[in-house]
Design a protein around this motif. Structure first.
Motif, short mmCIF file in Angstrom:
data_model
loop_
_atom_site.label_atom_id
_atom_site.label_comp_id
_atom_site.label_asym_id
_atom_site.label_seq_id
_atom_site.Cartn_x
_atom_site.Cartn_y
_atom_site.Cartn_z
N LYS A 1 -8.83 0.86 3.30
CA LYS A 1 -8.72 0.62 4.42
C LYS A 1 -8.56 1.07 5.91
CE LYS A 1 -9.98 -4.26 2.96
NZ LYS A 1 -9.43 -5.85 3.57
N LYS A 2 -7.74 2.12 5.63
CA LYS A 2 -7.10 2.73 6.53
C LYS A 2 -7.75 4.02 6.70
CE LYS A 2 -2.22 0.84 5.83
NZ LYS A 2 -2.18 0.52 7.32
N GLN A 3 -8.60 4.23 5.12
CA GLN A 3 -9.53 5.47 6.15
C GLN A 3 -10.69 5.05 7.96
OE1 GLN A 3 -10.66 6.23 1.93
NE2 GLN A 3 -10.41 8.36 2.18
N ILE B 1 -4.90 10.26 3.49
CA ILE B 1 -4.03 9.29 3.47
C ILE B 1 -3.19 9.28 2.57
CG2 ILE B 1 -6.23 7.07 3.87
CD1 ILE B 1 -6.26 7.09 1.14
N ASN C 1 -6.19 -2.37 0.01
CA ASN C 1 -5.54 -1.95 1.60
C ASN C 1 -5.65 -0.32 2.46
OD1 ASN C 1 -5.62 -4.67 1.99
ND2 ASN C 1 -3.73 -5.12 0.84
N TYR D 1 0.25 -1.42 -0.07
CA TYR D 1 0.05 0.16 -0.05
C TYR D 1 0.71 1.42 0.06
CZ TYR D 1 0.89 0.76 5.00
OH TYR D 1 1.68 0.78 5.97
#
Length: 527
Positions: free
Chosen positions: A114-116, A80, A111, A57
């Protein structure tokens, strides 16, 4: 500290020898600015290969920084990819990319998203009314259409706009085994008209139909050297693959995997257009109802490597041509008429390497004699033999005197009985392995460098001693199993054989039975 100055072209040549070792390239990039300028392109040609998948990522995060600010704001990406201490990219990393794996890029982007904080809400709250909650926690179809795929498609366009020269293109579909239908295949958008430079194309259909993309590639990409096709789905799909292969100017390598349908044999229609260019063909886990593909391949005058693994061919042709140009043949657990085995061995044969794995030599009794009569240039032999067929190695040793490497592989009990070298009529009616090794010892090729025996043959000390006494001094790699109480006798024997050469002798006990006779395995290398 004085920086090391080298002509950029010379430094580039030096680094090319370490292009698959990112640690060395990275250290070179730290030497100086000029070294960094030369090393960075090597690191970013295939960046996803050079780091763990859990960090992929981070590569996508760098790529996203090249998108327009308006686009980043529209899809809420600033938070991000940028931080308080972030700075603009130092290089145009996009232009260095040479290997494009669509599935890896997709998974890396997912991926990252998904960190948001909003990912969980976006991926579940946008479910259609008819959709059920996915037990595998896949993102919603609306999330894919409204966010992930637009970003992914924009990245693909960005690669092309930045002068990226893609050489290796992998278009493998996701494995979708879920009723939520979360991955909308029709929303994949690729700038195929800009992929004219690709030299290698891999496609795993995986239950999907990439027919439109394949047809577009046949218009723009005509210089592909290597094509790998996995799991084609239909008559139409295979026809489109035939079109792509026919459109190539100089296809050298073709791999077909999991061709199961009744239309699989249609792929043979693509071979005549590549008669003079094909050099390597691999068939894996395929079922062909006709042997027309083999017939066409036998007409390729420059085919030097053929691999047939776990394949079957139902019908044979009336006229079977020999594969006279083959230098390497690999056949494993495959069912085909014996005539095709013999055709692959050639007449006369140019084969230098033969691998026969899990082939029933009682079902195909002519294979070994054919090798003995035709394969005089053979240098490497890898074969599965059991006690009943071990004696078949003797005539090969006697006739193929250019052999340098011989490996007798283990058989695996999990494989079906139909692939065993075993027949009721041979029960007790075969040469004892201890006698076989003595006969082999009397006709060992003078250039023999490697000989590995399988675990089935547990020789005595006298057998190994007789073998060592007759072994040529070219022998560098030896593996055998022996029944002996004192391992030091064997170690001394091997060390004496090494003479002035350095010897590396590895030893372990394989098992101990109730009679207290110890079975040992020895692996010896003489340098």
């Amino acid at each position: 500290m004085t920086s090391i100055a080298l002509i950029p072209e010379l430094l580039q040549k030096i680094l090319s020898y370490h292009k698959e070792n990112p640690k060395i390239i990275f250290k070179c990039a730290l030497v100086s600015k000029s070294w960094c300028d030369t090393a960075i392109p090597f690191l970013w040609k295939k960046p996803f290969r050079f780091c763990y998948s859990t960090f992929h990522y981070k590569i996508v995060r760098v790529y996203l920084q090249f998108l327009h600010k308006e686009f980043l704001e529209k899809f809420d990406l600033n938070q991000i990819i940028f931080s308080d201490n972030s700075s603009p990219p130092s290089y145009n990393y996009l232009s260095f990319l040479q290997e494009f794996v669509y599935l890896t890029l997709y998974e890396s982007l997912l991926n990252l998203l998904k960190k948001q904080r909003s990912y969980k809400t976006l991926s579940t709250s946008e479910k259609d009314q008819d959709d059920q909650l996915c037990p595998s926690f896949h993102p919603s179809k609306q999330f894919m259409i409204n966010k992930l795929l637009p970003i992914l498609n924009e990245l693909c366009n960005l690669f092309i706009k930045n002068g990226t020269k893609i050489l290796n293109f992998n278009l493998s579909a996701l494995y979708v085994n879920c009723s939520c239908k979360w991955f909308p295949l029709n929303d994949i958008k690729l700038p195929l008209n800009s992929l004219s430079s690709i030299q290698s194309f891999i496609c795993d259909n995986n239950g999907c139909d990439f027919g439109d993309i394949v047809m577009e590639l046949s218009k723009y990409s005509r210089n592909i050297f290597s094509i790998e096709i996995k799991k084609p789905q239909s008559h139409q799909n295979i026809s489109q693959w035939v079109t792509l292969i026919n459109s190539q100017r100089y296809l050298q390598k073709l791999k077909l995997e999991m061709f199961y349908s009744k239309y699989s044999s249609m792929i043979a229609l693509a071979i005549p257009s590549q008669y003079h260019s094909l050099k390597e063909v691999e068939l894996t886990y395929c079922k062909f109802y006709q042997a027309s593909l083999l017939d066409e391949l036998s007409s390729c005058p420059n085919l030097i490597s053929l691999k047939v693994k776990d394949c079957s061919f139902t019908e044979k042709s009336k006229i079977i041509n020999h594969f006279v140009s083959l230098k390497s043949l690999y056949v494993s657990k495959s069912q085909l008429p014996q005539e095709y085995f013999l055709a692959m061995l050639g007449k006369p044969s140019k084969l230098e390497k033969i691998t026969l794995n899990l082939i029933d030599f009682f079902k195909y009794p002519k294979i070994i004699p054919f090798i003995c009569l035709n394969c005089f240039q053979l240098k490497v032999l890898e074969i599965v033999l059991v006690e009943e067929t071990f004696e078949k190695l003797i005539p090969i040793m006697e006739n193929c005197q250019l052999l340098e490497e011989i490996s007798i592989w283990e058989k695996f009990d999990c494989i079906g009985h139909e692939f065993y070298d075993y027949h009721d009529s041979y029960f007790g009616n075969y040469m004892n392995p201890n006698l076989v090794i003595k006969k082999i010892s009397n006709c060992l090729p003078r250039n023999l460098k490697k000989l590995h025996f399988s675990q089935l043959f547990n020789f005595t000390f006298e057998d190994i001693q007789y073998f060592i006494q007759n072994a040529p001094n070219t022998l560098q790699d030896l593996k055998f199993y022996i029944i002996v109480n004192d391992k030091n006798n064997v170690i001394n024997l091997l060390e004496n054989f090494a003479g002035n050469r350095k010897s590396i002798i590895k030893h372990s006990e394989s098992r101990i039975n109730y009679s207290k006779i110890i079975h040992h395995i020895f692996i010896a290398k003489f340098l």
